[in-house]
Design a protein around this motif. Structure first.
Motif, mmCIF file in Angstrom:
data_model
loop_
_atom_site.group_PDB
_atom_site.id
_atom_site.type_symbol
_atom_site.label_atom_id
_atom_site.label_comp_id
_atom_site.label_asym_id
_atom_site.label_seq_id
_atom_site.Cartn_x
_atom_site.Cartn_y
_atom_site.Cartn_z
ATOM 1 N N GLY A 24 -6.446 -45.742 1.681
ATOM 2 C CA GLY A 24 -6.204 -46.028 0.285
ATOM 3 C C GLY A 24 -4.997 -46.918 0.122
ATOM 4 O O GLY A 24 -4.450 -47.447 1.103
ATOM 5 N N PRO A 25 -4.541 -47.102 -1.116
ATOM 6 C CA PRO A 25 -3.398 -47.984 -1.377
ATOM 7 C C PRO A 25 -2.133 -47.494 -0.674
ATOM 8 O O PRO A 25 -1.830 -46.292 -0.682
ATOM 9 N N ARG A 26 -1.416 -48.431 -0.076
ATOM 10 C CA ARG A 26 -0.219 -48.047 0.679
ATOM 11 C C ARG A 26 0.792 -47.304 -0.180
ATOM 12 O O ARG A 26 1.525 -46.441 0.315
ATOM 13 N N ARG A 27 0.814 -47.603 -1.460
ATOM 14 C CA ARG A 27 1.736 -46.928 -2.372
ATOM 15 C C ARG A 27 1.573 -45.409 -2.309
ATOM 16 O O ARG A 27 2.518 -44.660 -2.553
ATOM 17 N N LEU A 28 0.371 -44.953 -1.969
ATOM 18 C CA LEU A 28 0.091 -43.524 -1.924
ATOM 19 C C LEU A 28 -0.218 -43.005 -0.519
ATOM 20 O O LEU A 28 -0.343 -41.792 -0.332
ATOM 21 N N THR A 29 -0.321 -43.888 0.450
ATOM 22 C CA THR A 29 -0.615 -43.453 1.823
ATOM 23 C C THR A 29 0.595 -43.528 2.745
ATOM 24 O O THR A 29 0.524 -43.070 3.888
ATOM 25 N N ASP A 30 1.699 -44.094 2.246
ATOM 26 C CA ASP A 30 2.887 -44.264 3.091
ATOM 27 C C ASP A 30 4.113 -43.714 2.380
ATOM 28 O O ASP A 30 5.158 -44.362 2.318
ATOM 29 N N LEU A 31 3.992 -42.522 1.848
ATOM 30 C CA LEU A 31 5.087 -41.887 1.123
ATOM 31 C C LEU A 31 6.292 -41.681 2.036
ATOM 32 O O LEU A 31 6.147 -41.220 3.162
#
Length: 304
Positions: free
Chosen positions: A149-156
Motif C-alpha cells: 500500500g501507500p508508503r505513508r501507511l506502510t513505513d510508519l
C-alpha cells in the motif's frame, strides 16, 4: 526486543478512532464494553484514551485512502501508549474503533522487535486502495501492516513493513468469494490462512493451537491478537457495519482466545468494529465483555 516473560495485569487503552472507516458508532465501543463491566471482569487498570484527529470525509487523491495522514499520526500516538503499557509489564487491551488501530498496536511491538500477529476477523482486510470502493483503511490494515500500500501507511516510523508474511496467521475469515469478486489481491502463500471452514474442520481448539504453534516456531518476538467482532456469527453479532452470514460461536471464540493467550507469547489484544448503536439494550456488549474475560482468564498469572 519485545520483553519476554509473563505479562500480568491487563491495562485497558481506549482507541476510539474511525479514521479507517466512518463515524457510524464503532467509536462508542470502549464506552460500551467498559459500561458492561469489562474493567472489573478483567481485574484491569485504565491506561488512558488516545483521541483521534478530526475525520476528513474526502478520499486522499495521492494515496486513494481516507485520512492517511490522520491514521499515520494516530498510529504513532497509539504506539506510544501501548509501549508504555508493555514497558510497565502489563498486558495491553486496546478497545477500538475500527481495524486501522491495528497499525499502532503493531508499531509498538515493531519498535521492540519482530512482531507476529493472530488475526481474528470475518474479513481478510487485504485490499489495495484501487480495489477498496470507499478507500477505507479498515479494509486494508493487514495489507498495510505487511508492506502493501501507500508508503505513508506502510513505513510508519521508518520501520515498515510492520510484519513479515510468515509471522501472520489469519483465522476465521469467510469473505473469500466476496473479496475476490471485488478485486482484492490474494493472500500471500507465506501467510498462514485458516478460514471458517478450516476452523470447523479442525475444531476451534486445534485450529488455534496450530496458529499459536506456527507463531511460536518462527523468529517473531511474541505476537499481537487482533479481534474484529465480525468474526462472530452474524446471528449472534449483528452489531457490526459489514455483515456476512456465518461466523464463530461464542464458545469457539472463547476457545480460540484461551488457546492464544494461555502461554506467554501473546503481547496484547485489540477489539474492533463492534457498534453499540446496533445493540440498543446492551446485551451483546455484556456477552462480548464476558467472552473477553473468559479468554483473558487463560493468561499466565491471571486470577482464577
Amino acid at each position: 526486543m519485545v520483553e519476554s516473560g509473563v505479562l500480568r495485569q491487563p491495562a485497558v487503552i481506549e482507541a476510539p478512532s474511525v479514521l479507517g472507516l466512518r463515524p457510524t458508532g464503532v467509536q462508542d465501543l470502549p464506552g460500551a464494553l467498559l459500561g458492561a463491566g469489562l474493567l472489573e471482569r478483567l481485574g484491569a487498570v485504565r491506561a488512558g484514551r488516545v483521541e483521534p484527529p478530526a475525520y476528513e470525509p474526502e478520499r486522499d487523491r495521492e494515496t486513494g485512502v481516507l485520512n492517511p495522514g490522520g491514521i499515520a499520526r494516530y498510529a504513532t500516538e497509539l504506539a506510544d501508549a501501548v509501549g508504555e503499557v508493555l514497558d510497565s509489564g502489563r498486558f495491553p487491551v486496546v478497545l477500538g474503533g475500527d481495524c486501522s488501530i491495528l497499525l499502532g498496536n503493531l508499531l509498538a511491538l515493531r519498535r521492540r522487535g519482530r512482531p507476529g500477529l493472530l488475526f481474528l476477523d470475518g474479513h481478510t482486510d487485504f485490499y489495495q486502495p484501487a480495489a477498496e470502493p470507499a478507500g477505507e483503511a479498515a479494509s486494508m490494515e493487514l495489507a498495510l501492516a505487511t508492506g502493501r500500500g501507500p508508503r505513508r501507511l506502510t513505513d510508519l516510523d521508518g520501520r515498515g513493513p510492520l510484519l513479515r508474511d510468515e509471522d501472520v496467521v489469519v483465522l476465521g475469515f469467510r469473505d473469500a468469494a466476496e473479496s475476490a469478486a471485488a478485486g482484492m489481491q490474494p493472500l500471500p502463500a507465506a501467510l498462514c490462512a485458516i478460514d471458517l471452514d478450516g476452523v470447523r474442520a479442525q475444531g476451534a481448539a486445534a485450529a488455534a493451537r496450530r496458529a499459536v504453534d506456527r507463531l511460536g516456531r518462527g523468529g517473531c518476538d511474541g505476537y499481537w491478537v487482533h479481534l474484529d467482532a465480525d468474526v462472530l456469527d452474524d446471528a449472534i453479532m449483528p452489531a457490526v457495519d459489514y455483515r456476512l452470514p456465518g461466523g464463530l460461536s461464542w464458545t469457539e471464540l472463547e476457545t480460540v482466545l484461551r488457546t492464544a493467550l494461555a502461554g506467554d507469547g501473546a503481547r496484547g489484544l485489540d477489539v474492533t468494529i463492534f457498534n453499540p448503536r446496533l445493540d440498543p439494550d446492551g446485551r451483546i456488549a455484556t456477552r462480548l465483555a464476558e467472552a473477553l474475560a473468559r479468554g483473558l482468564a487463560a493468561r499466565p498469572g491471571a486470577p482464577s
